[in-house]
Design a protein around this motif. Structure first.
Motif, PDB file in Angstrom:
ATOM      1  N   ARG A  45      33.168 -50.204  60.308  1.00  0.00           N
ATOM      2  CA  ARG A  45      33.630 -49.554  59.224  1.00  0.00           C
ATOM      3  C   ARG A  45      32.333 -49.114  58.304  1.00  0.00           C
ATOM      4  O   ARG A  45      32.097 -48.336  57.629  1.00  0.00           O
ATOM      5  CB  ARG A  45      34.053 -50.669  58.318  1.00  0.00           C
ATOM      6  N   THR A  46      31.240 -49.824  58.676  1.00  0.00           N
ATOM      7  CA  THR A  46      30.031 -49.822  57.671  1.00  0.00           C
ATOM      8  C   THR A  46      28.791 -49.254  58.597  1.00  0.00           C
ATOM      9  O   THR A  46      27.588 -48.849  58.183  1.00  0.00           O
ATOM     10  CB  THR A  46      29.767 -50.976  56.963  1.00  0.00           C
ATOM     11  N   GLY A  47      28.738 -49.425  60.027  1.00  0.00           N
ATOM     12  CA  GLY A  47      27.649 -49.207  60.685  1.00  0.00           C
ATOM     13  C   GLY A  47      26.837 -50.558  60.750  1.00  0.00           C
ATOM     14  O   GLY A  47      25.688 -50.569  61.534  1.00  0.00           O
ATOM     15  N   VAL A  48      26.928 -51.591  60.186  1.00  0.00           N
ATOM     16  CA  VAL A  48      26.163 -52.694  59.961  1.00  0.00           C
ATOM     17  C   VAL A  48      26.945 -53.995  60.780  1.00  0.00           C
ATOM     18  O   VAL A  48      28.283 -54.286  60.303  1.00  0.00           O
ATOM     19  CB  VAL A  48      25.851 -53.059  58.610  1.00  0.00           C
ATOM     20  N   LEU A 120      14.263 -44.519  64.901  1.00  0.00           N
ATOM     21  CA  LEU A 120      13.303 -45.059  65.263  1.00  0.00           C
ATOM     22  C   LEU A 120      12.600 -45.738  64.009  1.00  0.00           C
ATOM     23  O   LEU A 120      12.319 -45.339  62.821  1.00  0.00           O
ATOM     24  CB  LEU A 120      11.928 -44.224  65.732  1.00  0.00           C
ATOM     25  N   VAL A 121      12.592 -47.215  64.102  1.00  0.00           N
ATOM     26  CA  VAL A 121      12.077 -47.764  62.994  1.00  0.00           C
ATOM     27  C   VAL A 121      10.848 -48.801  63.230  1.00  0.00           C
ATOM     28  O   VAL A 121      10.893 -49.313  64.425  1.00  0.00           O
ATOM     29  CB  VAL A 121      13.201 -49.091  62.669  1.00  0.00           C
ATOM     30  N   CYS A 146      18.892 -48.739  67.346  1.00  0.00           N
ATOM     31  CA  CYS A 146      17.283 -48.108  66.868  1.00  0.00           C
ATOM     32  C   CYS A 146      16.434 -48.617  67.902  1.00  0.00           C
ATOM     33  O   CYS A 146      16.561 -49.477  68.381  1.00  0.00           O
ATOM     34  CB  CYS A 146      16.820 -48.606  65.663  1.00  0.00           C
ATOM     35  N   GLN A 147      15.556 -47.552  68.241  1.00  0.00           N
ATOM     36  CA  GLN A 147      14.292 -47.782  68.798  1.00  0.00           C
ATOM     37  C   GLN A 147      13.354 -48.403  68.113  1.00  0.00           C
ATOM     38  O   GLN A 147      13.390 -48.070  66.743  1.00  0.00           O
ATOM     39  CB  GLN A 147      13.687 -46.483  69.460  1.00  0.00           C
ATOM     40  N   THR A 148      12.357 -49.241  68.435  1.00  0.00           N
ATOM     41  CA  THR A 148      11.358 -50.088  67.495  1.00  0.00           C
ATOM     42  C   THR A 148      10.118 -50.005  68.084  1.00  0.00           C
ATOM     43  O   THR A 148       9.936 -49.852  69.277  1.00  0.00           O
ATOM     44  CB  THR A 148      12.118 -51.506  67.121  1.00  0.00           C
ATOM     45  N   TYR A 242      19.161 -52.155  56.558  1.00  0.00           N
ATOM     46  CA  TYR A 242      18.943 -51.056  55.923  1.00  0.00           C
ATOM     47  C   TYR A 242      18.074 -50.132  56.423  1.00  0.00           C
ATOM     48  O   TYR A 242      18.362 -48.972  56.292  1.00  0.00           O
ATOM     49  CB  TYR A 242      18.097 -51.761  54.559  1.00  0.00           C
ATOM     50  N   ALA A 243      16.870 -50.392  57.117  1.00  0.00           N
ATOM     51  CA  ALA A 243      16.284 -49.473  57.878  1.00  0.00           C
ATOM     52  C   ALA A 243      16.912 -48.979  58.823  1.00  0.00           C
ATOM     53  O   ALA A 243      16.471 -47.530  59.230  1.00  0.00           O
ATOM     54  CB  ALA A 243      14.892 -50.261  58.384  1.00  0.00           C
ATOM     55  N   ALA A 244      17.661 -49.627  59.423  1.00  0.00           N
ATOM     56  CA  ALA A 244      18.645 -48.951  60.648  1.00  0.00           C
ATOM     57  C   ALA A 244      19.251 -48.185  60.058  1.00  0.00           C
ATOM     58  O   ALA A 244      19.841 -46.914  60.788  1.00  0.00           O
ATOM     59  CB  ALA A 244      19.254 -50.113  61.307  1.00  0.00           C
TER      60      ALA A 244
END
Length: 256
Positions: A45-48, A120-121, A146-148, A242-244
């Protein structure tokens, strides 16, 4: 269960209209006895993803909630885990991943892989004492696809350490940067002044004296003369998520 599956079951006659309506209305909420209602549909629903906060829960209840979430989605992020509760989880579940901090872990079924979205974060810590909270943020972003990249112990007390790493950040071109700092919390402001990417300040409850428990770091970041966003003290999950979201949205735009 998602809406398409429910509709296909209804069309195939496997469930009636009333059951289909009930399933859609309750979709994503899974009751765990009488102690919790977990949101298994949140990521779609939210991606989180819905993380399980271990702190404040009885060990037996934590295990029930983690098992229900894992059986529903295959993977679950567990935050603020004590050593005692981590041992309990390790005795109950076969597949557990830890990063550099034992206070956060991923429990999974051994089959469900983390999906890669391409964003990327970057994650930066002012000191080694900040790594535990920063690792929660990093593992959250990784669970969101994400890649980090990580840069540790580059606080402004020895600012030349940051400048030695700055080229690495510029070359990598991260979509977002999470900067964790305790004490006076200056590092996010400095990073935002030299990097062309959104910076999220993550105040950490390291330090002591008048600005103890991260309060000075939080106020300093809120007063930043650089343009940054700031999350609450020790809110690693929020900073990472939030960063992702920023990184994943940027990757979608690149693919258009």
């Amino acid at each position: 269960m998602d809406i398409q599956k429910i509709l296909k079951q209804y069309r195939a006659g496997e469930i009636d209209l009333t059951a289909a309506e009930e399933n859609i209305r309750s979709m994503g909420f899974l009751a765990v006895s009488d102690i919790a209602k977990i949101d298994t549909y949140r990521c779609k629903r939210t991606g989180v993803p819905e993380a399980v906060l271990a702190e404040g829960k009885k060990t037996k209840d934590l295990i029930k909630i983690v098992r229900a979430q894992m059986e529903s989605n295959g993977r679950v992020l567990v935050t603020r885990v004590s050593k005692k509760k981590l041992k309990a989880l390790q005795s109950e579940f076969e597949f557990i991943e830890n990063g550099k901090s034992a206070s956060v872990c991923i429990v999974h079924d051994g089959k469900t892989k983390r999906k890669e979205n391409g964003g990327l974060v970057a994650f930066i810590s002012a000191g080694t004492a900040d790594i535990s909270v920063l690792e929660e943020a990093k593992m959250t972003a990784e669970e969101m696809g994400c890649q980090t990249i990580e840069i540790y112990d580059v606080g402004v007390a020895g600012y030349q350490r940051l400048f030695l790493e700055a080229d690495k950040l510029k070359d990598a071109k991260p979509d977002a940067v999470v900067v964790a700092a305790g004490r006076e919390g200056t590092l996010p402001t400095v990073v935002a002044g030299i990097i062309d990417a959104p910076v999220i300040g993550l105040p950490v409850s390291t330090g002591y004296g008048a600005g103890k428990s991260g309060q000075a770091a939080l106020l300093s970041m809120l007063q930043s003369c650089s343009v940054i966003s700031v999350v609450n003290i020790d809110a690693g999950f929020v900073a990472g998520a939030y960063a992702a979201r920023i990184a994943n949205r940027m990757e979608k735009l690149r693919r258009k």
